[in-house]
Design a protein around this motif. Structure first.
Motif, PDB file in Angstrom:
ATOM      1  N   LEU A  28      -6.482 -37.093 -12.385  1.00 33.51           N
ATOM      2  CA  LEU A  28      -6.420 -36.700 -13.792  1.00 33.51           C
ATOM      3  C   LEU A  28      -5.902 -35.280 -13.980  1.00 33.51           C
ATOM      4  O   LEU A  28      -5.313 -34.962 -15.022  1.00 33.51           O
ATOM      5  CB  LEU A  28      -7.806 -36.833 -14.425  1.00 33.51           C
ATOM      6  N   ALA A  29      -6.095 -34.413 -12.978  1.00 30.77           N
ATOM      7  CA  ALA A  29      -5.632 -33.032 -13.081  1.00 30.77           C
ATOM      8  C   ALA A  29      -4.141 -32.892 -12.839  1.00 30.77           C
ATOM      9  O   ALA A  29      -3.553 -31.850 -13.147  1.00 30.77           O
ATOM     10  CB  ALA A  29      -6.400 -32.147 -12.100  1.00 30.77           C
ATOM     11  N   ALA A  30      -3.513 -33.918 -12.286  1.00 30.20           N
ATOM     12  CA  ALA A  30      -2.102 -33.837 -11.905  1.00 30.20           C
ATOM     13  C   ALA A  30      -1.183 -34.189 -13.074  1.00 30.20           C
ATOM     14  O   ALA A  30      -1.484 -35.074 -13.875  1.00 30.20           O
ATOM     15  CB  ALA A  30      -1.825 -34.775 -10.739  1.00 30.20           C
ATOM     16  N   ASP A  31      -0.054 -33.485 -13.128  1.00 33.07           N
ATOM     17  CA  ASP A  31       1.015 -33.864 -14.039  1.00 33.07           C
ATOM     18  C   ASP A  31       1.970 -34.847 -13.368  1.00 33.07           C
ATOM     19  O   ASP A  31       2.587 -35.676 -14.027  1.00 33.07           O
ATOM     20  CB  ASP A  31       1.805 -32.621 -14.475  1.00 33.07           C
ATOM     21  N   ALA A  32       2.069 -34.729 -12.048  1.00 40.06           N
ATOM     22  CA  ALA A  32       2.922 -35.623 -11.267  1.00 40.06           C
ATOM     23  C   ALA A  32       2.159 -36.057 -10.027  1.00 40.06           C
ATOM     24  O   ALA A  32       1.418 -35.262  -9.432  1.00 40.06           O
ATOM     25  CB  ALA A  32       4.228 -34.937 -10.880  1.00 40.06           C
ATOM     26  N   ILE A  33       2.341 -37.308  -9.655  1.00 42.54           N
ATOM     27  CA  ILE A  33       1.695 -37.863  -8.470  1.00 42.54           C
ATOM     28  C   ILE A  33       2.782 -38.295  -7.505  1.00 42.54           C
ATOM     29  O   ILE A  33       3.608 -39.155  -7.832  1.00 42.54           O
ATOM     30  CB  ILE A  33       0.780 -39.049  -8.820  1.00 42.54           C
ATOM     31  N   PRO A  87       1.158 -39.052 -20.222  1.00 38.24           N
ATOM     32  CA  PRO A  87       2.563 -39.101 -19.845  1.00 38.24           C
ATOM     33  C   PRO A  87       2.843 -38.595 -18.428  1.00 38.24           C
ATOM     34  O   PRO A  87       3.896 -37.978 -18.189  1.00 38.24           O
ATOM     35  CB  PRO A  87       3.195 -38.167 -20.873  1.00 38.24           C
ATOM     36  N   ARG A  88       1.953 -38.822 -17.508  1.00 38.67           N
ATOM     37  CA  ARG A  88       2.201 -38.375 -16.135  1.00 38.67           C
ATOM     38  C   ARG A  88       3.395 -39.117 -15.537  1.00 38.67           C
ATOM     39  O   ARG A  88       3.807 -40.163 -16.021  1.00 38.67           O
ATOM     40  CB  ARG A  88       0.953 -38.583 -15.287  1.00 38.67           C
ATOM     41  N   THR A  89       3.894 -38.554 -14.443  1.00 40.93           N
ATOM     42  CA  THR A  89       5.008 -39.178 -13.746  1.00 40.93           C
ATOM     43  C   THR A  89       4.618 -39.448 -12.300  1.00 40.93           C
ATOM     44  O   THR A  89       3.829 -38.701 -11.710  1.00 40.93           O
ATOM     45  CB  THR A  89       6.270 -38.279 -13.802  1.00 40.93           C
ATOM     46  N   PHE A  90       5.143 -40.527 -11.744  1.00 40.48           N
ATOM     47  CA  PHE A  90       4.899 -40.887 -10.349  1.00 40.48           C
ATOM     48  C   PHE A  90       6.212 -40.854  -9.585  1.00 40.48           C
ATOM     49  O   PHE A  90       7.256 -41.287 -10.100  1.00 40.48           O
ATOM     50  CB  PHE A  90       4.311 -42.291 -10.237  1.00 40.48           C
ATOM     51  N   TYR A  96      -1.800 -48.392 -15.441  1.00 40.06           N
ATOM     52  CA  TYR A  96      -1.930 -47.035 -15.958  1.00 40.06           C
ATOM     53  C   TYR A  96      -1.057 -46.759 -17.178  1.00 40.06           C
ATOM     54  O   TYR A  96      -1.152 -45.687 -17.774  1.00 40.06           O
ATOM     55  CB  TYR A  96      -1.582 -46.029 -14.867  1.00 40.06           C
ATOM     56  N   GLY A  97      -0.187 -47.690 -17.529  1.00 35.91           N
ATOM     57  CA  GLY A  97       0.670 -47.487 -18.683  1.00 35.91           C
ATOM     58  C   GLY A  97       1.711 -46.412 -18.481  1.00 35.91           C
ATOM     59  O   GLY A  97       2.139 -45.750 -19.432  1.00 35.91           O
ATOM     60  N   VAL A  98       2.158 -46.230 -17.234  1.00 42.76           N
ATOM     61  CA  VAL A  98       3.157 -45.203 -16.912  1.00 42.76           C
ATOM     62  C   VAL A  98       4.429 -45.894 -16.424  1.00 42.76           C
ATOM     63  O   VAL A  98       4.433 -46.552 -15.381  1.00 42.76           O
ATOM     64  CB  VAL A  98       2.642 -44.241 -15.821  1.00 42.76           C
ATOM     65  N   ASP A  99       5.507 -45.755 -17.201  1.00 41.42           N
ATOM     66  CA  ASP A  99       6.786 -46.325 -16.773  1.00 41.42           C
ATOM     67  C   ASP A  99       7.715 -45.272 -16.185  1.00 41.42           C
ATOM     68  O   ASP A  99       8.851 -45.574 -15.797  1.00 41.42           O
ATOM     69  CB  ASP A  99       7.476 -47.064 -17.916  1.00 41.42           C
ATOM     70  N   ASP A 100       7.229 -44.035 -16.096  1.00 40.78           N
ATOM     71  CA  ASP A 100       8.008 -42.941 -15.513  1.00 40.78           C
ATOM     72  C   ASP A 100       7.734 -42.917 -14.006  1.00 40.78           C
ATOM     73  O   ASP A 100       6.901 -42.146 -13.517  1.00 40.78           O
ATOM     74  CB  ASP A 100       7.606 -41.619 -16.165  1.00 40.78           C
ATOM     75  N   VAL A 101       8.404 -43.801 -13.286  1.00 39.34           N
ATOM     76  CA  VAL A 101       8.200 -43.960 -11.848  1.00 39.34           C
ATOM     77  C   VAL A 101       9.560 -43.885 -11.157  1.00 39.34           C
ATOM     78  O   VAL A 101      10.481 -44.629 -11.513  1.00 39.34           O
ATOM     79  CB  VAL A 101       7.531 -45.306 -11.504  1.00 39.34           C
TER      80      VAL A 101
END
Length: 224
Positions: free
Chosen positions: A98-103, A134-137, A171-176
């Protein structure tokens, strides 16, 4: 723009694997671009995450019953000793996530999918209906063969497809973004030696993409 935080995970059983090399190159480029951001590293192969147990399932069931979606409220359903033991494992992993902006995940393909070490971490940090947008992976991958869309083994790729479907679907994140080195087995399998040049080209292309992806992510976050 405030500094961006990076969570970096590796999962390869090999100490100097291509996925580790690519993830390290990305982490180095990221921390150079974000010197004031927090950087957290976990080696999931060297320090394995425990498998989930009964206490974990009870927590998840109760979160569903109460329709709790805010991670800050998760401790409210932790009561029994088994649940407390499960939460003691999950909490630091979840806090880092949760603390990360990018994983950033170093994830080789094992048997058409991901390493068990990575799956164990995923199982621990998976709770019902938790949005990480809106995190990114970024996935730094390595595969023994080639699994590009125009190759015979494309249908067997349960590595990229699994991670993309999980990250987006859960996670609802499509920024991969995937940065893959392919045909790694050309280094050990005589039957694939004739494809060594393609492997070398794949590694070079993946390595060249690393600073481009770092720049793209930081630029997009700066303007969002």
């Amino acid at each position: 723009m405030p500094p961006l935080n990076l969570l970096h995970l590796d999962s390869s059983a090999r100490a100097n694997s291509f996925s580790r090399q690519l993830s390290r190159a990305f982490a180095d480029a990221w921390t150079s671009a974000q010197p004031d951001g927090q950087y957290v590293y976990r080696d999931l192969a060297a320090t394995p995450t425990p498998s989930i147990g009964q206490g974990w399932t009870e927590i998840c069931d109760e979160l569903l019953r109460q329709q709790i979606t805010d991670p800050a409220q998760y401790p409210a359903v932790v009561h029994t000793p088994a649940q407390q033991d499960a939460w003691a494992i999950v909490r630091p992993l979840l806090d880092e996530l949760l603390a990360a902006d990018a994983i950033l995940i170093g994830a080789p393909m094992y048997n058409f999918s991901i390493p068990a070490a990575l799956k164990a971490w995923i199982d621990q940090v998976t709770f019902p209906r938790m949005s990480l947008a809106p995190r990114t992976f970024v996935i730094a991958g390595a595969r023994g063969g080639s699994y590009q869309p125009d190759t015979p083994r494309f249908a067997f790729d349960h590595h990229e497809s699994y991670l993309r479907d999980f990250i987006d679907g859960h996670y609802g994140v499509d920024d991969v973004t995937f940065i893959n080195a392919e045909l790694v087995n050309t280094l050990v399998d005589p039957a694939l030696e004739h494809l060594a040049h393609a492997h070398e080209a794949s590694v070079a292309a993946a390595t060249a993409r690393v600073p481009e992806v770092v720049a793209d992510i930081t630029e997009r976050r700066a303007t969002s």
